[in-house]
Design an enzyme around this catalytic site. Structure first.
Site, PDB file in Angstrom:
ATOM      1  N   ASP A   1       2.890  31.109  24.693  1.00 42.95           N
ATOM      2  CA  ASP A   1       3.478  30.037  25.492  1.00 42.95           C
ATOM      3  C   ASP A   1       2.397  29.012  25.810  1.00 42.95           C
ATOM      4  OD1 ASP A   1       1.690  31.307  27.134  1.00 42.95           O
ATOM      5  OD2 ASP A   1       3.159  31.385  28.709  1.00 42.95           O
ATOM      6  N   GLY A   2       1.212  28.987  25.205  1.00 42.91           N
ATOM      7  CA  GLY A   2       0.303  28.134  25.314  1.00 42.91           C
ATOM      8  C   GLY A   2      -0.812  28.254  26.254  1.00 42.91           C
ATOM      9  N   GLU A   3      -0.688  29.246  27.045  1.00 43.48           N
ATOM     10  CA  GLU A   3      -1.639  29.917  28.130  1.00 43.48           C
ATOM     11  C   GLU A   3      -2.781  30.795  27.143  1.00 43.48           C
ATOM     12  OE1 GLU A   3      -0.149  32.211  31.353  1.00 43.48           O
ATOM     13  OE2 GLU A   3       0.899  30.235  32.041  1.00 43.48           O
TER      14      GLU A   3
ATOM     15  N   GLN B   1     -11.974   7.186  38.160  1.00 48.27           N
ATOM     16  CA  GLN B   1     -10.977   7.021  39.288  1.00 48.27           C
ATOM     17  C   GLN B   1     -11.780   7.596  40.564  1.00 48.27           C
ATOM     18  OE1 GLN B   1      -8.023   5.497  38.811  1.00 48.27           O
ATOM     19  NE2 GLN B   1      -7.445   5.776  40.990  1.00 48.27           N
TER      20      GLN B   1
ATOM     21  N   HIS C   1     -20.211   8.002  35.811  1.00 46.59           N
ATOM     22  CA  HIS C   1     -19.694   6.709  36.077  1.00 46.59           C
ATOM     23  C   HIS C   1     -20.121   5.973  37.210  1.00 46.59           C
ATOM     24  CE1 HIS C   1     -17.586   3.172  34.991  1.00 46.59           C
ATOM     25  NE2 HIS C   1     -16.835   3.223  36.103  1.00 46.59           N
TER      26      HIS C   1
ATOM     27  N   ASP D   1     -21.378  -4.784  31.336  1.00 49.41           N
ATOM     28  CA  ASP D   1     -20.787  -5.318  32.672  1.00 49.41           C
ATOM     29  C   ASP D   1     -21.915  -4.992  34.067  1.00 49.41           C
ATOM     30  OD1 ASP D   1     -19.880  -3.065  34.545  1.00 49.41           O
ATOM     31  OD2 ASP D   1     -18.876  -2.621  32.700  1.00 49.41           O
TER      32      ASP D   1
ATOM     33  N   LYS E   1     -17.843  -8.556  33.485  1.00 46.23           N
ATOM     34  CA  LYS E   1     -16.306  -8.049  32.949  1.00 46.23           C
ATOM     35  C   LYS E   1     -15.302  -7.940  34.073  1.00 46.23           C
ATOM     36  CE  LYS E   1     -15.434  -3.556  32.003  1.00 46.23           C
ATOM     37  NZ  LYS E   1     -15.622  -2.141  31.641  1.00 46.23           N
TER      38      LYS E   1
ATOM     39  N   ARG F   1     -11.472  -6.112  34.647  1.00 46.03           N
ATOM     40  CA  ARG F   1     -10.348  -5.342  34.139  1.00 46.03           C
ATOM     41  C   ARG F   1      -9.252  -5.494  34.957  1.00 46.03           C
ATOM     42  NH1 ARG F   1     -10.186  -1.214  30.383  1.00 46.03           N
ATOM     43  NH2 ARG F   1     -12.184  -0.828  30.507  1.00 46.03           N
TER      44      ARG F   1
HETATM   45  C1  R5P Z   1     -16.210   1.114  32.883  1.00 47.84           C
HETATM   46  O1  R5P Z   1     -16.658   0.488  33.547  1.00 47.84           O
HETATM   47  C2  R5P Z   1     -17.307   1.748  31.795  1.00 47.84           C
HETATM   48  O2  R5P Z   1     -18.548   1.574  32.031  1.00 47.84           O
HETATM   49  C3  R5P Z   1     -16.987   1.372  30.378  1.00 47.84           C
HETATM   50  O3  R5P Z   1     -17.451  -0.193  30.273  1.00 47.84           O
HETATM   51  C4  R5P Z   1     -15.634   1.471  29.978  1.00 47.84           C
HETATM   52  O4  R5P Z   1     -15.146   2.755  30.057  1.00 47.84           O
HETATM   53  C5  R5P Z   1     -15.355   1.148  28.427  1.00 47.84           C
HETATM   54  O5  R5P Z   1     -14.162   1.111  28.449  1.00 47.84           O
HETATM   55  P1  R5P Z   1     -13.504   0.568  26.731  1.00 47.84           P
HETATM   56  O6  R5P Z   1     -14.146   1.054  25.728  1.00 47.84           O
HETATM   57  O7  R5P Z   1     -12.084   1.176  26.657  1.00 47.84           O
HETATM   58  O8  R5P Z   1     -13.590  -0.885  26.998  1.00 47.84           O
END
Ligand code: R5P
Length: 290
Positions: free
Chosen positions: A34-36, A94, A127, A166, A189, A191
């Site tokens: 089952d994938g487990e 996130q 991050h 960025d 930058k 997004r």
């Molecule tokens: C975002 O702030 C990170 O520092 C990277 O710049 C980002 O995750 C890069 O994403 P992508 O390669 O999709 O532009």
């Protein structure tokens, strides 16, 4: 000390052991219809200081669950101390609620890792440093940028300009500049939180005739770094390289970056992709014996 080389970081785990001259334990996985699956250490961890090395890039869900299973099992099997080494922490982008009612995924990961009873958490170029503040246990955020910059210096790029694509990553360019010495800068930058679309503001960088290395923590789709490289080439930069700690390189990322004028993409073995030129093993090994 004994290192458990998790399935997602098997090679890196072994390299860390070579640096430390300590034993490595492999992990066996038996998959059910089952994938487990059942996960089993190929050696005894009782009464030992155990270091579990497992990165959590794609497939994130699987790698995260395996990380948690290993951490919990190590404690359950009587390890004296468990350190989690997670070079790339999934869901770290996130780290807050960007849109109403979103899950703050990074917080959930922190809770899960801590719930496994680990004594220490080590990661690389996370991050957002804010995530580390959520942990109750000691944490360490290592930087691969000096290693990457040294790689370029040793490859004849001393004096290259260091750029971060960025503003949030300006610290990376500054760190690289302390090795390469050719000056540093950053781009602005933005997004779109709904569409994911990126806009990089045009900026004069005075890079005409210069070699440039663009440093980022993560390269995912390559959109961010490809735009930076295009701008640099349009402004007359000589050789331009892309460098990052975590080369996710999703889909056509590699092609996109090279087609926009990069000579090469240099990443680390934080993730097992084709650009893992620089190993994190010495950096992590040193941190473990500090
Ligand atoms: C975002 O702030 C990170 O520092 C990277 O710049 C980002 O995750 C890069 O994403 P992508 O390669 O999709 O532009």
């Amino acid at each position: 000390m004994i290192v458990v080389s998790g399935p997602a970081s098997a090679d890196l785990g072994k390299k860390i052991c070579e640096c430390l001259n300590c034993p490595s334990i492999d992990v066996k996985i038996k998959v059910f219809p089952d994938g487990e699956y059942a996960l089993r250490f190929d050696g005894d961890v009782a009464d030992k200081e155990v270091v579990v090395v497992q990165t959590t890039g794609p497939p994130q869900d699987t790698n995260v669950i395996q990380l948690l299973l290993m951490l919990d099992a190590a404690k359950d099997l009587g390890a004296k101390k468990v350190t989690a080494v997670v070079p790339y922490l999934a869901f770290a982008r996130q780290d807050k609620r960007f849109l109403n009612c979103e899950a703050v995924s990074a917080n959930t990961l922190v809770k899960l890792i801590e719930a496994c009873g680990v004594e220490k958490f080590i990661t690389v170029n996370i991050h957002s440093e804010n995530i580390l503040k959520k942990f109750q246990i000691p944490t360490l955020n290592l930087s691969a940028i000096t290693l990457l910059a040294e790689h370029f210096k040793n490859s004849g790029m001393n004096g290259a300009f260091s750029l971060s694509p960025d503003k949030g990553a300006v610290g990376l360019a500054e760190e690289a500049n302390s090795i390469l010495g050719g000056g540093c800068g950053w781009l602005h930058k933005e997004r779109d939180r709904y569409t994911g679309e990126i806009k990089v503001e045009e900026k004069s960088l005075k890079v005409k005739g210069k070699d440039v290395v663009v440093f980022d923590d993560i390269i995912s789709t390559g959109g961010t770094i490809a735009r930076a490289i295009k701008m640099l080439k349009n402004q007359g930069a000589r050789r331009v390289y892309a460098a990052c700690a975590h080369p996710l390189l999703i889909g056509e990322a590699k092609i996109k970056i090279l087609e926009n004028g990069a000579e090469e993409i240099v990443g680390t073995d934080s993730l097992a992709t084709s650009v893992r030129t620089v190993s994190l093993a010495p950096l992590i090994a040193n941190a473990l014996i500090r």
